[in-house]
Write a protein that holds these residues in place. Structure first.
Motif, short mmCIF file in Angstrom:
data_model
loop_
_atom_site.label_atom_id
_atom_site.label_comp_id
_atom_site.label_asym_id
_atom_site.label_seq_id
_atom_site.Cartn_x
_atom_site.Cartn_y
_atom_site.Cartn_z
N HIS A 1 48.75 60.49 63.99
CA HIS A 1 48.05 60.80 65.24
C HIS A 1 48.33 59.77 66.34
N VAL B 1 50.92 60.20 68.36
CA VAL B 1 51.46 61.00 69.47
C VAL B 1 50.34 61.49 70.38
N SER B 2 49.25 61.95 69.79
CA SER B 2 48.15 62.51 70.60
C SER B 2 47.45 61.44 71.44
N SER C 1 45.96 66.89 71.32
CA SER C 1 46.03 67.05 69.87
C SER C 1 46.70 68.37 69.50
N GLU D 1 57.72 62.98 62.94
CA GLU D 1 56.80 63.61 62.00
C GLU D 1 55.76 62.59 61.53
N CYS E 1 53.24 61.84 64.26
CA CYS E 1 52.27 62.94 64.43
C CYS E 1 51.21 62.90 63.32
N GLU F 1 50.36 67.93 69.44
CA GLU F 1 50.74 67.26 68.19
C GLU F 1 50.86 68.28 67.06
N LEU G 1 54.33 69.38 64.89
CA LEU G 1 54.42 69.41 63.43
C LEU G 1 54.83 70.80 62.93
#
Length: 572
Positions: A126, A128-129, A136, A120, A123, A139, A143
């Motif tokens: 940002h 992860v993206s 995105s 969490e 994400c 991501e 969430l």
């Protein structure tokens, strides 16, 4: 019962194999075994002792040996070996809707993520993206999946907890000096998810009941023990509160502990208006108890008829009762059939003969055998050649069966562009057509609504299956204009399904009531893929009752002859 424990280990093995990129058929074998063990109505340990594990669909010699190992040790060598190869923390990530094995592995290897909290945070930052192959939008979906998971923390599906509650009640009845006993709380109201189990008893020897209760094999931990109330945590992880109450106030206690809180407040307010105090100890005028032995007395004290537990949510039931307009809810014993069962012809585990025998055992008169259509290859969707073989098998069964009849049906996919997975000339061969969405869940509301409307407009479609596509705690309903769908279904004479599988219950109670009020017929189907899952039919009836449905609103109350006439009339 060790069913849940065994199923959990097998499911973890499947997840770890999937993360490793192992053979998908091997992964599916473990998943299927876990699902079938979890759905058993008997203790898997008893089957192991009797040497009958291989009678469970999907369980061969190798899996049977692993199950015995899990029963005796709580784990198995295969699982321990996999945990050394793959970080077991990744399994937690797989519980998040939108996170698959490849994504979990990527998150671990590139970002070192091993927990939901870490994911969490990544994400929100940002990180992860920025990973290769992650967009995105992905991501955002992760969430959303984490939020969905959080919403259901501490609550479990009714279909998991109800059998435990019923087993506890049965054990207490057999082993303890019980006079009256009932499950209360949200289970009695048949809410789709449950936080804990509340049980009420009366007894001449409550101390003995508490002694028996804490020693039951399902109990894992004693939280608090007293003469009239004991709380334990089951091995399954859910809390159970057992209360022994005075017979003179049993009805008042049952009403109070059944709830809901909002409903109880309304009843107490009506009591105050009449100079009464109503609580779990009875009905009082001043200091004098004037009633409460039976639940009906609580309602009568405020000039109301008895209100079924499923309606006690303060959603208009008080007003309806005051006006004498409570619905005559459909009863469980009025259900004559199950619309939606999968057989060996697709991804079910039972033959048509076994399904017919199970229907007979359940007291049903008919069952719709609705296997997947050809496009759903992962679920063994039927080709035209398979369809002919299935039709012959059902006809053969019906020729020899006097009391139970099977309907030659299909669960045909509604494709991404709204077309059905079979052409009309093939659909005409079926007696029963359920049309369902199994893909493209992330399309927008207009597109998804249009797909369902296209199916409704096809005169060969009888029912729309699991209309909103939700999985409790795993996947939100996809966006739909339900008001438009209800209107179209009513005009076309198409029924909407109440899918009784415990993770679906789709339509839910609120949407079921809205559909009923729009004049839509409802059809309950278990979506069973094993014989044990046919037992979930009662959960679908519970949804119908919570949705204020009367017998005439539910197609399952039709006799076989009435149903055949309706099916023919629909396409004539």
């Amino acid at each position: 019962m060790k069913n849940k424990e065994v199923a959990e280990v097998l499911r973890h093995i499947a997840a770890l194999l999937e993360i490793k990129g192992d053979n998908p058929f091997r992964v599916r074998a473990y998943q299927r075994a876990a699902q079938n063990i979890e759905a058993l109505t008997v203790d898997v340990e008893e089957l192991a002792r009797a040497g009958k594990l291989e009678r469970i669909p999907g369980i061969g010699k190798d899996l049977a040996q692993k199950i015995k190992e899990i029963i005796s040790t709580g784990t198995c060598q295969k699982y321990e070996d996999l945990k050394r190869e793959v970080p077991p923390e990744l399994i937690n990530l797989l519980s998040i809707p939108g996170v698959g094995p490849k994504t979990a592995k990527l998150l671990y290897e590139k970002l070192g993520i091993k927990s939901i909290e870490e994911l969490e945070r990544a994400c929100l930052e940002h990180r992860v993206s920025r990973l290769p192959g992650i967009r995105s939008k992905t991501e955002e979906n992760i969430l959303r999946g984490i939020q969905l998971l959080k919403q259901h923390v501490g609550r479990r599906p009714l279909g998991e907890i109800l059998p435990l509650a019923e087993a506890l009640v049965e054990m207490l009845r057999r082993q303890a000096p019980v006079d009256r006993i009932d499950v209360a709380g949200s289970i009695r109201r048949r809410r789709e998810t449950v936080k804990d189990i509340d049980i009420l008893v009366t007894s001449r020897n409550p101390a003995r009941i508490m002694e028996v209760f804490v020693s039951l094999p399902l109990v894992g931990e004693i939280i608090a023990r007293g003469e009239t109330k004991t709380s334990v945590r089951l091995k399954e992880g859910i809390q159970v509160d057992l209360r022994a109450v005075d017979p003179a106030c049993y009805g008042a206690a049952l009403a109070y502990f059944t709830g809901s809180k909002a409903h109880n407040i309304r009843i107490r307010e009506l009591g105050v208006q009449r100079g009464l105090k109503i609580n779990e100890y009875g009905i009082f005028r001043g200091d004098e108890r004037v009633g409460g032995r039976e639940e009906e007395e609580v309602f009568a004290a405020v000039d109301l008829p008895w209100i079924p537990p499923e309606l006690r949510e303060d959603r208009g039931e008080i007003e309806a009762a005051q006006a004498g307009q409570l619905p005559r809810l459909v009863n469980y014993d009025e259900i004559k059939g199950d619309f939606h069962v999968h057989s060996l012809f697709s991804d079910g585990t039972a033959s048509v003969e076994e399904i017919g025998a199970k229907a007979r055992q359940l007291g049903l008169k008919w069952v719709g055998i609705c296997d997947h259509s050809q496009g759903l290859r992962v679920a063994g969707g039927l080709t035209p050649k398979d369809i002919a073989a299935k039709k012959a098998a059902i006809q053969a069964f019906n020729r020899h069966s006097k009391d139970v009849k099977l309907l030659f049906g299909t669960e045909v996919d509604i494709l991404s562009d709204g077309r059905l997975d079979y052409p009309d000339d093939l659909l005409r061969e079926f007696e029963l057509v359920i049309a369902s969405i199994h893909s493209g869940f992330r399309q927008d509301e207009a597109t998804l609504t249009g797909r369902i409307l296209a199916a409704i407009e096809n005169p060969l479609v009888h029912i729309v299956g699991h209309p909103t596509g939700r999985l409790i705690g795993e996947r939100d309903p996809y966006p739909l204009d339900l008001k438009t769908i209800f209107s179209a279904a009513q005009k076309a004479g198409v029924a909407l399904e109440i899918n009784a599988y415990y993770k679906r219950l789709d339509l839910n109670d609120v949407n079921t009531r809205a559909a009923k009020e729009a004049g839509v017929l409802l059809a309950i189907g278990t979506d069973a893929h094993s014989l044990e899952q046919m037992n979930f039919l009662s959960l679908g009836v519970a949804v119908a009752r919570r949705g204020w449905c009367e017998p005439q609103n539910i197609l399952n109350t039709f006799s076989y002859r009435q149903l055949k006439e309706w099916l023919k009339k629909k396409v004539s």
